[in-house]
Write an enzyme that holds these catalytic residues in place. Structure first.
Site, PDB file in Angstrom:
ATOM      1  CD  GLU A  80      -2.789   1.588   0.209  1.00 19.75           C
ATOM      2  OE1 GLU A  80      -3.105   0.605  -0.767  1.00 19.75           O
ATOM      3  OE2 GLU A  80      -3.015   2.751  -0.132  1.00 19.75           O
ATOM      4  CG  ASN A 118      13.943  11.124   2.122  1.00 23.76           C
ATOM      5  OD1 ASN A 118      13.009  10.300   2.928  1.00 23.76           O
ATOM      6  ND2 ASN A 118      13.505  12.139   1.381  1.00 23.76           N
ATOM      7  CD  GLU A 119      19.508  10.789   5.418  1.00 18.16           C
ATOM      8  OE1 GLU A 119      18.166  10.247   5.622  1.00 18.16           O
ATOM      9  OE2 GLU A 119      19.917  11.806   6.036  1.00 18.16           O
TER      10      GLU A 119
END
Lengths: 378, 398
Positions: free
Chosen positions: B244, B384-385
Site C-alpha cells: 500500500e 530518505n538516506e
C-alpha cells in the site's frame, strides 16, 4: 589585513561566554521563555551592571567602552550560541544606533539610559505590506501644535512587549516607497493611542502588532531632522543585519558542533553513524557553510564604515549568504539527528528554529539578493 | 501508449468528487482552516463517513470489505480526497496492520481485528522504532518472553504517532535474543489498555503532541495475539513496508498547498505589487509545479505496472524521496511568502500568549509550524538516506 582579535576583544568574548554558560544554560532559557514576561529583567540588569556589556560598542563620551562593530560581532555570536532572547539587537544595536546617528541634544542622555539598562527600545519599522523595505512606510506623522500626531500600523515589532520605548518610522512627507519624507520618533510604550497585540514568535521571542491612533508626542520625540531619516534607518539596519549575521554564526556553530558530536556517538548497524561516508560529506558541507558564513560576516562587519553603497552591498551579500547557510545547516542538523532533532526537549530544535527565523529577519535571502543586484547596477 | 484515463475512470473521479463535496463535514473544514490541532473525533468523523460508504479501505480485498478498485481508481480516490483537503484516513489500522493480518493472520484474528479497523471503532498505533533502533530497525531490543499462554513484554518504543488515542498497537518484539537480528523478531498485537503499557508524550519543535514514547513493563500478551510464526515477524514487517504505497508521494496534497499559496500570492497586493510582482518567487513556484508534474507521472507509471500485476517494489522509495522533498519544498515556499509574518507563533500551546489572537494574513498562519513539522517527512517511514540505500541496492545493484 588582520583578522585577529586584540586582548580586550578576547577578554570581552570570554567573559561574556563564561557568564552565559553559567547563567543562561538551556534549562534557564526555557524557564525564561515560559515565564509571563518571556524575558529576564534580571539577566538584562546583569548584562548592564555586572558585565557592562550594553555599552561595549558605544562611544566613551556617552558612557560606553568605545568599542566598535567588531565588538558587537563578538557579543552577538556569543548571544547566538546561548540563544539569548533578551533584546540586545533591538535595543543596543538598533535603538542606540538610531539615537546616536540621529544626534540631537537628548541623544547622550538617552544613550546613557540604554547603557545602564533602564531604557529598552523596539524598532517599529515594518508594516503589514512593507515586506522588508523600510521605505515602504505608510504610517504618518503630522504637525500638532508644537508636537506630532502619529497614525498607522506596524507589523511584527520584535521586543515591543518588553520595551520602555518604541522607535517608530513615520512619513512627514511623501508616499510609501519615497526615499524622502521619512522620520523617526521615540515613543513611550504607555502613551495614549498606542495599542499592541502581544504574542510569542516561533523562536521564543516576544513581539507585537502595533497600532498608532492619534498618538500625540512632543517635539523632542522627533529624532534627527524631519523627513531625512531613511539614510539613518538604512545604516542602522545594515549594522543590525551584520550583527544578526554574527548571531547566526553562534547558532550555526552550535548546530554544526552538536551534529558532529551526535554522529560520533550515535550507533546504528553496529558502528557510529559518522563512519558512513554520506554523513561525513554532509558534515563537511555544513562545516564549509559555517566557515563561509563567518568570512562573510567579518567582511560585512569590517565594511560597516564604508560609504553607503559599498556598505549596503557588503551587508546584503553577507545576509543573503548567511540566510542560505541558516537553512542548509539547520535542515541538515535536524535530518542527521533524525526524530530526536525534532523534539522540543533537545536544544538542537531551538537552534534550528532560531536559524530559520534569522533567514528572513531584517530581509530574506531574496530581498538581499535583489538589493545587492540593484546596488551593483546603480 | 497514451495518457488518457478511461471513461470509467473519469466517471469514477466525478463520483468521488461529488461524494466528498456532499458529505465532508463543514465543521471539520472550519476547524482545519482555523489551524486548531485536530483531536481523535475529528479524524474519526471522516473515517466513519467513508466507512459507511464502503470507501474507507481502498486497498482491501472485497472479501474483507474493500471496494475492489483498480490501482488507478485507488490513485484517483486518494488524489480527489487530497485535492479536497480532507483530513487523512490514518494509515496505522487500515493501511498498515490490516494488510498484515489479511496476509498472515489466522481466521480468528481476521474476524476479531478487521471489522473494528474498518468501522473506526479501534484506533491503532505502530510500535516499531526504539531509542536504539531507528534506521537500523532490526537491532530492536524490546523483549517478549514466553510464559505459558502469554508473552511477557519489556522494552521501550518511540515516535509512536497518536498513541495517546490508541486502543491497539502492532509491535515488533524480540522473541529470540540468541538469533541474529531479523531472525528472532515476532509481530505482536498489544491491547494498549493492558497493565504495564505507559504512553508518554513527546512534544515536537512546533509545540505539537503527535508522537509518543511507549513503555512496556511486564505486559502480558496472549499468544493468540501473535501474527504469523514466532521469530518470523520480520516477514510481516517487510510485507507491511512494501504494501500500500499509493499516495506515498503526496502529490495531490502538495499540489493543493501550492495552489493555495499561488492564490494567496495573487491576492496579496503589497505596496509595490507584493510577491505576485516578484518574478523570482513566481519561478520558484513554477519549479515546484514542474517537479510535482514529474512525480505525478512517475507515480502513474508505477501504478500502471501494478495494474499489470506487478507489486510495488523498490521504486516506491523513489516516490517517497521525491514526494517528501516536494512536500518540504512547498512548506519552505509558504514560509518564505509569509515574510515577517512567518514569525508570530500561532498553533500549539507550549508557551503563554499563543493563540491569543491570530495576526497577519491567513496564508501565513502556522507557516513556520508546518515547515518545522514537515522536516519529519524525510525522516519517518524509513529515512530518505535509507530509501536511497534501497534504490542503490535493489535497483542499481550496487
Amino acid at each position: 589585513m588582520d583578522f585577529t582579535l586584540n586582548d580586550e576583544q578576547r577578554q570581552l568574548r570570554d567573559t561574556l561566554a563564561r557568564f552565559l554558560a553559567a547563567r543562561y544554560g538551556f534549562d534557564a532559557r526555557q524557564k525564561i521563555l515560559r515565564s509571563e514576561e518571556g524575558w529576564s529583567p534580571a539577566v538584562w540588569k546583569a548584562l548592564a551592571e555586572e558585565l557592562g556589556i550594553l555599552g561595549a560598542a558605544l562611544p566613551e563620551e556617552v558612557g560606553g567602552f568605545g568599542g566598535g562593530p567588531v565588538d558587537t560581532m563578538l557579543i552577538m555570536e556569543e548571544l547566538g550560541r546561548a540563544l539569548l532572547v533578551e533584546p540586545y539587537l533591538e535595543t543596543v544595536v538598533i535603538g542606540a544606533g538610531l539615537l546616536r546617528h540621529s544626534g540631537g541634544e537628548a541623544a547622550a542622555e538617552r544613550l546613557g539610559a540604554i547603557i545602564d539598562g533602564t531604557m529598552i527600545t523596539a524598532f517599529a519599522w515594518s508594516e503589514p505590506d512593507s515586506r522588508f523595505d523600510p521605505a515602504l512606510c505608510a504610517t504618518t506623522a503630522t504637525r500638532d501644535s508644537d508636537g506630532w500626531r502619529l497614525e498607522g500600523r506596524k507589523a511584527v515589532v520584535v521586543a515591543a512587549p518588553c520595551a520602555t520605548h518604541l522607535i517608530v518610522t513615520a512619513r512627514t512627507a511623501g508616499d510609501p516607497g519615497s526615499r524622502e519624507g521619512l522620520s523617526l520618533f521615540l515613543v513611550e510604550r504607555g502613551v495614549a493611542g498606542l495599542s499592541t497585540t502581544d504574542y510569542t514568535t516561533v523562536d521564543g521571542r516576544r513581539a507585537a502588532e502595533v497600532t498608532l491612533e492619534s498618538v500625540r508626542v512632543g517635539a523632542e520625540a522627533l529624532l534627527g531632522e524631519a523627513g531625512q531619516a531613511l539614510p539613518i534607518v538604512e545604516r542602522v539596519l545594515d549594522e543590525a543585519r551584520a550583527a544578526l549575521c554574527a548571531e547566526a554564526l553562534g547558532v550555526l556553530s552550535e548546530l554544526q558542533r552538536r551534529t558532529l558530536d551526535f554522529v560520533k556517538e550515535r550507533k546504528q548497524f553496529g558502528i557510529a553513524i559518522g563512519q558512513f561516508q554520506v554523513l561525513q560529506h554532509r558534515l563537511v558541507d555544513m562545516f564549509m557553510e559555517v566557515e563561509q558564513a563567518r568570512s562573510m560576516t567579518m567582511m560585512a562587519t569590517l565594511k560597516l564604515g564604508e560609504a553607503e553603497r559599498e556598505r549596503s552591498r557588503a551587508v546584503s551579500a553577507a545576509k543573503a549568504y548567511v540566510g542560505k547557510a541558516c537553512r542548509f545547516v539547520g535542515q541538515n542538523a535536524v535530518q542527521t539527528h533524525g526524530g530526536i532533532g525534532l523534539t522540543d526537549e533537545l536544544a538542537l530544535s531551538h537552534y534550528f528554529k532560531r536559524a530559520t527565523m534569522i533567514e528572513s529577519q531584517l530581509g530574506s535571502v531574496d530581498y538581499h539578493l535583489a538589493r545587492y543586484e540593484a546596488l551593483t547596477a546603480a | 501508449m497514451n495518457l488518457d484515463f478511461s471513461p470509467q475512470d473519469i466517471a469514477f473521479r466525478q463520483d468521488v468528487r461529488a461524494f466528498v463535496a456532499e458529505t465532508y463535514p463543514a465543521e471539520l473544514r472550519e476547524k482545519q482552516e482555523s489551524g486548531v490541532e485536530l483531536g481523535k473525533e475529528d479524524f474519526l468523523s471522516w473515517h466513519r463517513i467513508l466507512a459507511r460508504k464502503g470507501w474507507v479501505a481502498p486497498a482491501w480485498p472485497k472479501e474483507y470489505g474493500g471496494p475492489g478498485w483498480t490501482p488507478i481508481q485507488r490513485f484517483i480516490f486518494s488524489e480527489e480526497l487530497a485535492a479536497a483537503g480532507t483530513v487523512p484516513v490514518l494509515p496505522f489500522g487500515i493501511a498498515m496492520v490490516a494488510p498484515v493480518i489479511q496476509a498472515f493472520g489466522t481466521p480468528d484474528q481476521k474476524e476479531r481485528f478487521l471489522p473494528p479497523i474498518l468501522s473506526g471503532d479501534a484506533w491503532w498505533c505502530q510500535g516499531y522504532s526504539e531509542p536504539g533502533a531507528g534506521s537500523d530497525l532490526a537491532s530492536l531490543s524490546t523483549r517478549a518472553k514466553l510464559d505459558g499462554e502469554h508473552y511477557v513484554v519489556n522494552g521501550q518504543k518511540t515516535w509512536t504517532t497518536l498513541a495517546q488515542h490508541a486502543d491497539w498497537g502492532f509491535f515488533l518484539v524480540r522473541t529470540d535474543p540468541a538469533a541474529k537480528k531479523q531472525a528472532g523478531i515476532s509481530f505482536l498485537l498489544i491491547d494498549m489498555k493492558s497493565p504495564g503499557v505507559t504512553v508518554r508524550p513527546i512534544i515536537t519543535l512546533d509545540g505539537a503532541h503527535e508522537v509518543n514514547e511507549v513503555w512496556l513493563e511486564d505486559v502480558r500478551v496472549p499468544v493468540e495475539n501473535r501474527v504469523f510464526e514466532e521469530n518470523e515477524g520480520w516477514t510481516c514487517a517487510k510485507y507491511l513496508l512494501a504494501h500500500e504505497r499509493t499516495g506515498i508521494a503526496g502529490v495531490a496534497r502538495s499540489k493543493l498547498r501550492l495552489d493555495k499559496l499561488r492564490r494567496a500570492v495573487e491576492a496579496a497586493n503589497g505596496a509595490n505589487g507584493g510577491l505576485a510582482a516578484d518574478p523570482f518567487f513566481r519561478r520558484k513556484m513554477t519549479e515546484l509545479e514542474i517537479d510535482l508534474l514529474a512525480l505525478e507521472f512517475t507515480e502513474l507509471r508505477t501504478l500502471a505496472r501494478q495494474g499489470a500485476g506487478k507489486g510495488p517494489g523498490p521504486e516506491s522509495s523513489l516516490l517517497k524521496i521525491k514526494g517528501t522533498e516536494c512536500q518540504q519544498r512547498a512548506s519552505e515556499l509558504v514560509l518564505e511568502a509569509a515574510g515577517e509574518y512567518g514569525a508570530p507563533h500561532f498553533a500549539g500551546a507550549a508557551l503563554p500568549l499563543q493563540n491569543a489572537m491570530p495576526v497577519g494574513p491567513q496564508s501565513a498562519r502556522g507557516a513556520a509550524d508546518t515547515y518545522f513539522n514537515m522536516r519529519k517527512a524525510s525522516i519517518y517511514g524509513g529515512s530518505n538516506e535509507i530509501q536511497r540505500n534501497i534504490i542503490a541496492k535493489a535497483i542499481l545493484g550496487l
